[in-house]
Write a protein that holds these residues in place. Structure first.
Motif, short mmCIF file in Angstrom:
data_model
loop_
_atom_site.label_atom_id
_atom_site.label_comp_id
_atom_site.label_asym_id
_atom_site.label_seq_id
_atom_site.Cartn_x
_atom_site.Cartn_y
_atom_site.Cartn_z
N PRO A 413 -17.74 65.30 -113.89
CA PRO A 413 -18.94 64.68 -113.29
C PRO A 413 -20.21 65.00 -114.05
O PRO A 413 -21.14 64.17 -114.10
CB PRO A 413 -18.97 65.27 -111.87
N VAL A 414 -20.29 66.17 -114.67
CA VAL A 414 -21.48 66.51 -115.45
C VAL A 414 -21.58 65.60 -116.67
O VAL A 414 -22.66 65.08 -116.99
CB VAL A 414 -21.45 67.98 -115.90
N VAL A 415 -20.47 65.41 -117.34
CA VAL A 415 -20.46 64.56 -118.52
C VAL A 415 -20.90 63.14 -118.15
O VAL A 415 -21.73 62.53 -118.84
CB VAL A 415 -19.06 64.54 -119.18
N VAL A 416 -20.38 62.62 -117.06
CA VAL A 416 -20.73 61.25 -116.64
C VAL A 416 -22.21 61.14 -116.33
O VAL A 416 -22.91 60.23 -116.81
CB VAL A 416 -19.89 60.84 -115.41
N LEU A 417 -22.75 62.07 -115.54
CA LEU A 417 -24.16 62.01 -115.17
C LEU A 417 -25.08 62.24 -116.37
O LEU A 417 -26.13 61.59 -116.49
CB LEU A 417 -24.46 63.05 -114.08
N ALA A 418 -24.71 63.17 -117.24
CA ALA A 418 -25.55 63.46 -118.40
C ALA A 418 -25.58 62.29 -119.37
O ALA A 418 -26.65 61.91 -119.89
CB ALA A 418 -25.06 64.72 -119.11
N VAL A 419 -24.43 61.68 -119.65
CA VAL A 419 -24.39 60.52 -120.54
C VAL A 419 -25.19 59.37 -119.94
O VAL A 419 -25.94 58.68 -120.64
CB VAL A 419 -22.93 60.10 -120.81
N ARG A 420 -25.07 59.17 -118.64
CA ARG A 420 -25.83 58.12 -117.98
C ARG A 420 -27.33 58.37 -118.12
O ARG A 420 -28.10 57.43 -118.36
CB ARG A 420 -25.44 58.05 -116.50
N ALA A 421 -27.75 59.64 -117.96
CA ALA A 421 -29.17 59.96 -118.09
C ALA A 421 -29.66 59.72 -119.51
O ALA A 421 -30.77 59.22 -119.71
CB ALA A 421 -29.40 61.42 -117.69
#
Length: 433
Positions: A413-421
């Motif tokens: 979930p961190v990877v998904v949110l960080a890439v989205r940001a």
């Protein structure tokens, strides 16, 4: 050059803020050293004492679980004290409660009572919560361009004590023998002393209080009233500030996930190594190097956070964690590879904690910052407690490799949110992205 400009209309000049910040950071570093000895000593033997009391590897994970659960339980109360009265009372109380907890652990172990032992470990969690909340105090008076650095050097200061603690197993055993206690309780004596000294130093040296000073409510006659530190609101009232704020949400998810991965693997490493006949002193050295990975490089991580941006460093930390679990999970009985994996595990945790905490501190208004930070620490330690509770079961059923694979899932979930940001271009400049 002296400046007479005030900060946000709060009555502090830039020079006053800078002087108070230097004093605050130095004081926090000193208390982190002595408190870190307490933390490191307990981490080295907690799971081993639990195994001796129960005769079960599965139950041995409950030692770290109770510490992290205690850190979660005390996160909001300590944050609430900070909201009402400033950082100093809460930090001092947390260290003191940790000292009480280690005394309970000693008594319970001597009496061979497992449930009171777990209660003592929960109280020790107050010391862990205090160690974590000290980093927030370092950010109260920090400037935007140096917030990551100031926060990280306080995290780094834990290195000295936390690395020294596990290596005191041998010395602790001799001290314990002198007073008629079992060998494993020697490091717990150092935990009691370290936490007690941390409480005393906080009360004496952390003046003026950084949170109150940030609102121009310094501990001095004539200090003006604060408009930035509310007095009668629950820490849970900071929840809407997270759910409606993508940057704050990313910060908390990053902190929680990084901590959960680290606790899941670290908790069972002593048990895994003991299965392969590794000497207790080698186990202590491995944990010392792991803790060094957690804290020793944090000034570099803070510098990278200020220079490259909060989100890129948080994302890089997940990559380090994935590398760590790959190395440790495939190590088998190779002590060197297990140790390398644990060092990388600590480094990935440092990336996540420093960058995430810096991002969180600047993503919410000053008036709700202590409450949101308390909520972050609550969730962080609940994640760690859950991982610690499951780690013994996963180790028993799937082995050390399976445990590492299980831990890796929390980075997703961190990877998904960080890439989205990053794709959305949130944050703007390098210092805050």
């Amino acid at each position: 050059m002296t400046t007479e400009s005030t900060l946000g209309g709060r009555g502090l000049t830039e020079d006053q803020r800078a002087r108070l910040q230097r004093r605050t950071v130095l004081t926090l570093m000193i208390t982190q050293v002595v408190g870190g000895i307490g933390m490191g000593s307990m981490l080295a033997v907690g799971a081993l004492i639990a195994r001796d009391l129960t005769g079960s590897d599965t139950w041995s994970g409950m030692a770290t679980t109770m510490i992290t659960l205690g850190a979660a339980v005390f996160a909001l109360p300590l944050a609430s004290i900070a909201t009402r009265r400033g950082r100093r009372p809460g930090l001092a109380l947390g260290w003191a409660m940790g000292g009480v907890g280690s005394s309970v652990v000693i008594a319970a172990t001597v009496m061979e009572w497992f449930v009171p032992f777990l209660v003592g470990m929960v109280l020790i969690g107050a010391g862990t919560a205090t160690n974590l909340q000290a980093r927030h105090a370092a950010a109260d008076l920090a400037g935007e361009g140096t917030r990551g650095r100031d926060l990280s050097v306080v995290v780094w200061a834990t290195t000295v004590g936390a690395v020294l603690g596990p290596n005191l197993i041998g010395v602790g055993g001799r001290v314990a023998a002198l007073v008629g206690l079992p060998e494993l309780l020697g490091p717990v004596l150092f935990t009691t002393a370290g936490f007690a000294l941390g409480a005393a130093l906080t009360l004496v040296l952390l003046r003026p209080d950084p949170l109150l000073a940030s609102a121009a409510r310094v501990d001095a006659p004539g200090a003006g009233p604060s408009t930035a530190v509310p007095t009668r609101r629950s820490p849970l009232s900071g929840l809407p500030e997270v759910t409606g704020n993508p940057r704050a949400l990313l910060a908390i998810v990053g902190i929680v996930a990084s901590h959960t991965v680290m606790v899941a693997v670290m908790t069972m490493t002593p048990v895994h190594m003991s299965h392969h006949g590794v000497a207790l002193t080698v186990v202590g050295l491995t944990l010392s190097l792991h803790i060094a990975g957690m804290y020793a490089f944090s000034p570099l991580v803070g510098w990278l956070t200020d220079r490259l941006g909060r989100v890129p460093v948080l994302l890089a930390g997940q990559g380090v964690l994935l590398t760590a679990v790959a190395v440790a999970g495939t190590a088998g009985d190779d002590e060197a590879r297990v140790t390398l994996g644990l060092v990388l595990l600590g480094l990935g945790w440092s990336f996540g904690l420093v960058s995430g905490s810096t991002l969180l501190a600047e993503s919410v208004p000053d008036a709700v910052r202590p409450r949101v930070q308390g909520l972050s620490d609550l969730l962080m330690n609940l994640g760690g407690a859950s991982a610690g509770a499951m780690s013994g079961v996963v180790l028993t059923q799937a082995g050390f490799g399976g445990l590492n694979l299980f831990a890796a899932l929390f980075t997703l979930p961190v990877v998904v949110l960080a890439v989205r940001a990053l794709v959305a271009g949130r944050g703007g400049d390098a210092g805050t992205s």
